[in-house]
Every structure is written in structure tokens, then in C-alpha cells.
Scaffold this motif. Structure first.
Motif, PDB file in Angstrom:
ATOM      1  N   PHE A   1      44.306  85.722  -2.595  1.00 15.57           N
ATOM      2  CA  PHE A   1      44.566  87.061  -2.560  1.00 15.57           C
ATOM      3  C   PHE A   1      45.544  87.424  -3.787  1.00 15.57           C
ATOM      4  O   PHE A   1      46.534  87.114  -4.637  1.00 15.57           O
ATOM      5  CB  PHE A   1      46.188  85.872  -1.501  1.00 15.57           C
ATOM      6  N   ASP A   2      44.961  88.110  -3.652  1.00 14.55           N
ATOM      7  CA  ASP A   2      45.841  89.447  -5.569  1.00 14.55           C
ATOM      8  C   ASP A   2      44.501  90.031  -5.421  1.00 14.55           C
ATOM      9  O   ASP A   2      43.606  90.202  -5.359  1.00 14.55           O
ATOM     10  CB  ASP A   2      45.648  88.272  -6.763  1.00 14.55           C
ATOM     11  N   ILE A   3      45.835  91.242  -5.289  1.00 12.95           N
ATOM     12  CA  ILE A   3      45.544  92.753  -4.979  1.00 12.95           C
ATOM     13  C   ILE A   3      44.605  93.667  -6.181  1.00 12.95           C
ATOM     14  O   ILE A   3      43.507  94.043  -5.629  1.00 12.95           O
ATOM     15  CB  ILE A   3      46.714  94.139  -5.064  1.00 12.95           C
ATOM     16  N   HIS A   4      44.583  92.787  -7.783  1.00 13.85           N
ATOM     17  CA  HIS A   4      43.436  93.108  -8.669  1.00 13.85           C
ATOM     18  C   HIS A   4      42.175  92.994  -8.244  1.00 13.85           C
ATOM     19  O   HIS A   4      41.346  93.680  -8.794  1.00 13.85           O
ATOM     20  CB  HIS A   4      44.171  92.654  -9.837  1.00 13.85           C
ATOM     21  N   PHE A   5      41.887  91.103  -7.559  1.00 15.65           N
ATOM     22  CA  PHE A   5      40.981  91.048  -6.972  1.00 15.65           C
ATOM     23  C   PHE A   5      40.586  91.614  -6.311  1.00 15.65           C
ATOM     24  O   PHE A   5      38.828  92.174  -6.422  1.00 15.65           O
ATOM     25  CB  PHE A   5      40.808  89.296  -7.099  1.00 15.65           C
ATOM     26  N   TRP A   6      41.505  92.182  -5.394  1.00 13.03           N
ATOM     27  CA  TRP A   6      40.151  92.496  -4.047  1.00 13.03           C
ATOM     28  C   TRP A   6      39.990  93.536  -4.601  1.00 13.03           C
ATOM     29  O   TRP A   6      38.611  94.706  -3.809  1.00 13.03           O
ATOM     30  CB  TRP A   6      41.472  93.810  -3.198  1.00 13.03           C
ATOM     31  N   CYS A   7      40.354  94.643  -5.368  1.00 11.58           N
ATOM     32  CA  CYS A   7      40.635  95.901  -5.871  1.00 11.58           C
ATOM     33  C   CYS A   7      38.722  95.904  -6.191  1.00 11.58           C
ATOM     34  O   CYS A   7      37.684  97.035  -6.501  1.00 11.58           O
ATOM     35  CB  CYS A   7      41.023  96.474  -6.495  1.00 11.58           C
ATOM     36  N   LYS A   8      38.471  94.704  -7.762  1.00 12.54           N
ATOM     37  CA  LYS A   8      36.981  94.492  -8.875  1.00 12.54           C
ATOM     38  C   LYS A   8      36.070  94.483  -7.698  1.00 12.54           C
ATOM     39  O   LYS A   8      35.201  94.596  -7.944  1.00 12.54           O
ATOM     40  CB  LYS A   8      37.960  93.823  -9.457  1.00 12.54           C
ATOM     41  N   VAL A   9      36.881  93.631  -6.317  1.00 14.63           N
ATOM     42  CA  VAL A   9      35.255  93.175  -5.516  1.00 14.63           C
ATOM     43  C   VAL A   9      35.358  94.759  -4.708  1.00 14.63           C
ATOM     44  O   VAL A   9      33.921  94.784  -4.869  1.00 14.63           O
ATOM     45  CB  VAL A   9      35.792  92.067  -4.342  1.00 14.63           C
ATOM     46  N   LEU A  10      36.276  95.454  -4.367  1.00 13.30           N
ATOM     47  CA  LEU A  10      35.740  96.444  -4.010  1.00 13.30           C
ATOM     48  C   LEU A  10      34.847  97.520  -4.679  1.00 13.30           C
ATOM     49  O   LEU A  10      33.657  97.934  -4.282  1.00 13.30           O
ATOM     50  CB  LEU A  10      37.027  97.759  -2.865  1.00 13.30           C
ATOM     51  N   THR A  11      35.164  97.732  -5.993  1.00 16.91           N
ATOM     52  CA  THR A  11      34.651  98.640  -7.276  1.00 16.91           C
ATOM     53  C   THR A  11      33.201  98.036  -7.116  1.00 16.91           C
ATOM     54  O   THR A  11      31.984  98.569  -7.359  1.00 16.91           O
ATOM     55  CB  THR A  11      35.326  98.270  -8.288  1.00 16.91           C
ATOM     56  N   PHE A  12      32.734  96.582  -7.476  1.00 15.73           N
ATOM     57  CA  PHE A  12      31.910  96.534  -7.776  1.00 15.73           C
ATOM     58  C   PHE A  12      30.639  96.184  -6.296  1.00 15.73           C
ATOM     59  O   PHE A  12      29.640  96.507  -6.233  1.00 15.73           O
ATOM     60  CB  PHE A  12      31.971  94.245  -7.409  1.00 15.73           C
ATOM     61  N   LEU A  13      31.085  96.030  -4.895  1.00 17.82           N
ATOM     62  CA  LEU A  13      30.844  96.409  -4.077  1.00 17.82           C
ATOM     63  C   LEU A  13      30.189  97.696  -3.883  1.00 17.82           C
ATOM     64  O   LEU A  13      28.493  98.483  -3.715  1.00 17.82           O
ATOM     65  CB  LEU A  13      30.803  96.291  -2.493  1.00 17.82           C
ATOM     66  N   ARG A  14      30.825  98.659  -3.977  1.00 19.24           N
ATOM     67  CA  ARG A  14      30.361 100.091  -4.431  1.00 19.24           C
ATOM     68  C   ARG A  14      29.180 100.247  -5.522  1.00 19.24           C
ATOM     69  O   ARG A  14      27.729 101.076  -4.837  1.00 19.24           O
ATOM     70  CB  ARG A  14      31.916 101.142  -4.341  1.00 19.24           C
ATOM     71  N   TRP A  15      29.516  99.222  -6.032  1.00 16.19           N
ATOM     72  CA  TRP A  15      28.619  99.749  -7.385  1.00 16.19           C
ATOM     73  C   TRP A  15      26.892  99.154  -7.868  1.00 16.19           C
ATOM     74  O   TRP A  15      25.830  99.827  -7.339  1.00 16.19           O
ATOM     75  CB  TRP A  15      29.136  98.872  -8.768  1.00 16.19           C
TER      76      TRP A  15
END
Length: 488
Positions: A370-384
Motif C-alpha cells: 500500500f504505497d502510491i509510488h509502487f501502485w503508479c510503477k505497476v500502472l506504468t509497467f502494465l501500460r508498457w
């Protein structure tokens, strides 16, 4: 001069109207938002009460299904309104800003800032009007609910219910149970077969397993026999059916004249018509009257073998899927208290293509980190990853999985390691599954080598399948290229 004055007056009137509309929107949006919250709460109370009761009336079930759809749409619109502005509030954070800049809600894309509030107001008002009319329509239904017996008590937290119970298939389950419990008059000789058709991982086995666990079904049939994992194209079904897995036995009915059997046939491919007819002939000779068959498949070809109207299973709507994913991800936490997280999770849910398995393992990953930086990294990774597969391999990775084609992924911790998924298969609850999980491989520090298997998800609901993926890691040959250059 008259033309100039007319143009100036027209411009002034237009600006005045825009100002009045914007002011009225500011006043109305909070009111409409509160109205939507209240009507959503009323709909939720009705749905929760109805879900916990054994309803048999088909019209009531259809009406409840429509109410559930309207409730999910209302929740989706309300959450969109709540969280769509949080990408603008995170401009100071480069990681969050970069990820959230990609997160624009579909129905608000292309809308100018001057008309955005009007658009939001229209969406909210539509949801209020639609759901309010649905709640009014089910007034009589609410009065009849108390006449149906309770099946279970509602748990204190909805995420416990969704984690351990089947979601979104109550109406389909009741339809299957109605088919199974319906008894034909004496002299009826036709073989009763219910085809259940649906795409890959839509929940056919889960639906049938839950139906077979129902006490009414277990009291009605002396034995429930499962035949799964084969296409039967080259099999002799008359002899192969002896190897059926016994799902349930009712010894009391076995001793009585009311002995009835239920066969569940889960097809992995198309069914050969000659083989089916041969099995049905043997079935009629040796199986007692009143016995029934459920056959499931991804192919519509099995419909012609049915004697009852086929049941078509479809993927959840994006609104219902978001409700399911949000509840699993936030658990007992209130998503309203974490709007930035909710905003990112909405976009992640959209990328998962309404798959139950992906929703479960991704919700578990986000909840445990539960960390906003980690969640955003997951989102960016999925999009990539999605962009790479579409541009390089000609398809969305989840579509490639459904087509049984190799899928190319990468590890978030080491993007240079290419992870190629070859196949995915199910294992029963009695079989061993790999200890390494997909979270460990894609998002953790675990780094396997060569070919191996990992666990995508192990279901906590019947039939308790473990979903295993075979894959391999391919490393880019950067070092070899550098050595050749240095030699030269």
C-alpha cells in the motif's frame, strides 16, 4: 455598426449564459452527488438482502440482475467523478504525475474544461434517475423477499464475501438449479441436457461447482459425477465414463427408488457428435430416470446437443468488474479516504480486461504494497507491457493468452529480462502447485532461470483450482555484443 453591436451583444449573452450555467453546476453537482449516494445505498440494501435468500422466481431474478447492473454503473460514475481530478493534484511528484497523466477516464476524454462540469452533472443525474426508477420498480419485489428462506448471514465486511464466494453469477446459478430440480412427468423419455457456453476463464467450472454444492441439488441427486479435462474426440465415452470423478454421494437416496444421477461434462475442445450419441445411448440404458447432464464448453457447437435452452456466460461489465476489484483491493478500508490510490486502481482495473484471476492476484499485490509510488510503477509497467506486445507481437497480451499464443512479459525489477509465457493450465485442489507466484516473478526480487512454472492464482472458492503457467526467462545478449566490439 449594427452588425458589430449585434455581435458584441451575442458574445455578452453567450458569456452570461456560460457563467450562469457554470454557477448552477457548482451548486447542483454536490446535491446530485448526495442523491446518488443515497439511492446507491438503497439499492445495495436490496441486493444484499436478495442475494442471501433462495429466490426461485425467474422474473424476480431478472429484475434483480437489472438492478445490480444499474447499481454498478452508478458506483462507477460516482467514483469517476470523485477521483478523476487527482492527477492534477499530484504534479509535484514526478513518478505519480507521469503515471497519472495517462489516467483519463474514457467518457471525459475530449471534453473541454468549460463543458466538463456540465458533462459530469449529466452523467451523475443520469445515474440518479436510472437507479431511482429501478428502485421504485422493485418495490413489490422487496415485499416478497421475506417469503424466501435465508441461505446465509451477511458477513461484517463485504470484501470477505467477495473473496470467498462467487460474484455476479447469482441469477445464472438459480437458473441451473431450477433446471436440475425440475421433475418431468411420468413417461417422459427425452434425455435432459443443459449446455453452458462461455469464453476462456469466464467462470463456467466455478458456476457448476457452486451449483453442485447447493444442498437442494445434493438432496435431489444420489450421485454427482464429474468428467472433465478432455475433448473426447477420439475417446470411447461408453467406457471412459467409468472413470468419472465422484463429486457427491447421497447414500440415503441410493437405497431408495428415487435414485438419480447428475453428470457434469467439462469439455476442453469440440465434442465429436458420433461419440456423444454413443455415450447418450449407453446413458439411457444404464442410468435411472430423472438423471440429468450439464455440459460446459467454450464452443457454441454443444448447443445442438442440449434439450434445455443454453446458458451463455459473459464477462462482467467494466462497472461490475470495478466494484469487484475495488472491494478486493481496499478490503475493509474506505476507498474514499484514499482518492489517489483509488484513481490509480481504476486505471489498473481497466487494463486487466475483466478477468477474475488477474483481479485476484493484482488486488492481493496492491493490498500488500500500500504505497502510491509502487501502485503508479505497476500502472506504468502494465501500460508498457501492453504497448510492447501490441506493437511488436500484434496483440494485447491477455488476448494472446486466450488464443494460446506465447506472451512476452518483462520483470518490473529487471526490464532487460524477457519472460515468455507458453501455456496456462488448471490443477485440482489435490495436486501440488509451484511455490513461486506471479507476484514474485514480475514484481518481486525472485529471479528464476531458464524454464520453470509459477502459480498465477489459487482459488479460494470451489472448485479450488490452482492456475499454473509454464514459462522461461530469456536474457538479452548485451555482454556478448560488447565483447565482439572490444575484440575488433
Amino acid at each position: 455598426m449594427d452588425l458589430i453591436i449585434s455581435a458584441l451583444l451575442g458574445e455578452a449573452i453567450t458569456r452570461s449564459i456560460s457563467f450562469v450555467v457554470s454557477k448552477s453546476s457548482k451548486q447542483k453537482v454536490p446535491d446530485v452527488e448526495d442523491s446518488l449516494k443515497r439511492v446507491l445505498l438503497r439499492a445495495q440494501v436490496i441486493i444484499d438482502e436478495a442475494t442471501g435468500r433462495g429466490i426461485t422466481n425467474q422474473a424476480m431474478l431478472q429484475q434483480l440482475g437489472m438492478l445490480g447492473d444499474a447499481m454498478h454503473q452508478g458506483n462507477y460514475i460516482l467514483d469517476t467523478f470523485r477521483y478523476q481530478s487527482h492527477d492534477l493534484e499530484d504534479g509535484k511528484d514526478s513518478v505519480v504525475s507521469h503515471s497519472l497523466s495517462l489516467c483519463k477516464i474514457n467518457f471525459l476524454r475530449g471534453v473541454s474544461s468549460s463543458n466538463r462540469k456540465t458533462e459530469i452533472l449529466e452523467q451523475l443525474q443520469y445515474a440518479v434517475d436510472n437507479l431511482s426508477s429501478m428502485v421504485i420498480d422493485v418495490k413489490e419485489l422487496v415485499g416478497f423477499l421475506t417469503s424466501y428462506p435465508r441461505m446465509y448471514r451477511q458477513p461484517y465486511s463485504m470484501h470477505l464475501l467477495l473473496s470467498n464466494c462467487m460474484f455476479g453469477r447469482q441469477m445464472e446459478a438459480h437458473l441451473v438449479i431450477s433446471f436440475l430440480l425440475n421433475t418431468q412427468p411420468r413417461g417422459f423419455e427425452e434425455l435432459e441436457v443443459l449446455p453452458i457456453v462461455g469464453p476462456y476463464e469466464v467462470g463456467k467450472s466455478t458456476l457448476v461447482s457452486h451449483v453442485c454444492k447447493d444442498e437442494r441439488v445434493r438432496d435431489h441427486f444420489s450421485e454427482i459425477l464429474l468428467l472433465s479435462g478432455h475433448d473426447f474426440t477420439n475417446y470411447d465415452l461408453a467406457t471412459h465414463s467409468r472413470g468419472c470423478e465422484v463429486e457427491h454421494q447421497n447414500h440415503l437416496l441410493n437405497a431408495n427408488k428415487d435414485r438419480r444421477l447428475l453428470f457434469v461434462v467439462e469439455l476442453a475442445g469440440d465434442l465429436n457428435e458420433d461419440a456423444w450419441n454413443k455415450w447418450c445411448s449407453c446413458y439411457k440404458q444404464h442410468v435411472p430416470k430423472g438423471s440429468k447432464i450439464i455440459v460446459t464448453s467454450r464452443s457454441d457447437k454443444i448447443i445442438k446437443f442440449g434439450t434445455a435452452p443454453p446458458l451463455h456466460l459473459k464477462y462482467l461489465s467494466r462497472e461490475a468488474y470495478w466494484y469487484f476489484f475495488k472491494t478486493l483491493t481496499f478490503g475493509s478500508m474506505d476507498a474514499e479516504m484514499h482518492p489517489r490510490f483509488a484513481h490509480v486502481s481504476m486505471e489498473i482495473a481497466r487494463l486487466l480486461s475483466v478477468c477474475f484471476i488477474r483481479a485476484n492476484f493484482m488486488a492481493s499485490l496492491l493490498r500488500n504494497n500500500f504505497d502510491i509510488h509502487f501502485w503508479c510503477k505497476v500502472l506504468t509497467f502494465l501500460r508498457w507491457v501492453i504497448h510492447k506486445n501490441v506493437s511488436k507481437y500484434g496483440g494485447h497480451p491477455f488476448d494472446l493468452i486466450n488464443q494460446k499464443r506465447p506472451v512476452h512479459l518483462w520483470r518490473m525489477a529487471a526490464p532487460s529480462d524477457e519472460l515468455v509465457l507458453h501455456s496456462r493450465f488448471q490443477r485440482s485442489s489435490s495436486e501440488e502447485v509451484p511455490k513461486i507466484s506471479i507476484q514474485d516473478v514480475l514484481y518481486g526480487n525472485v529471479k528464476p532461470h531458464g524454464k520453470f512454472e509459477f502459480l498465477s492464482w489459487k482459488s479460494r472458492i470451489p472448485p479450488y483450482y490452482g492456475y499454473v503457467t509454464s514459462c522461461e526467462i530469456r536474457q538479452q545478449k548485451i555482454a556478448a555484443t560488447k565483447r565482439k566490439r572490444s575484440t575488433k
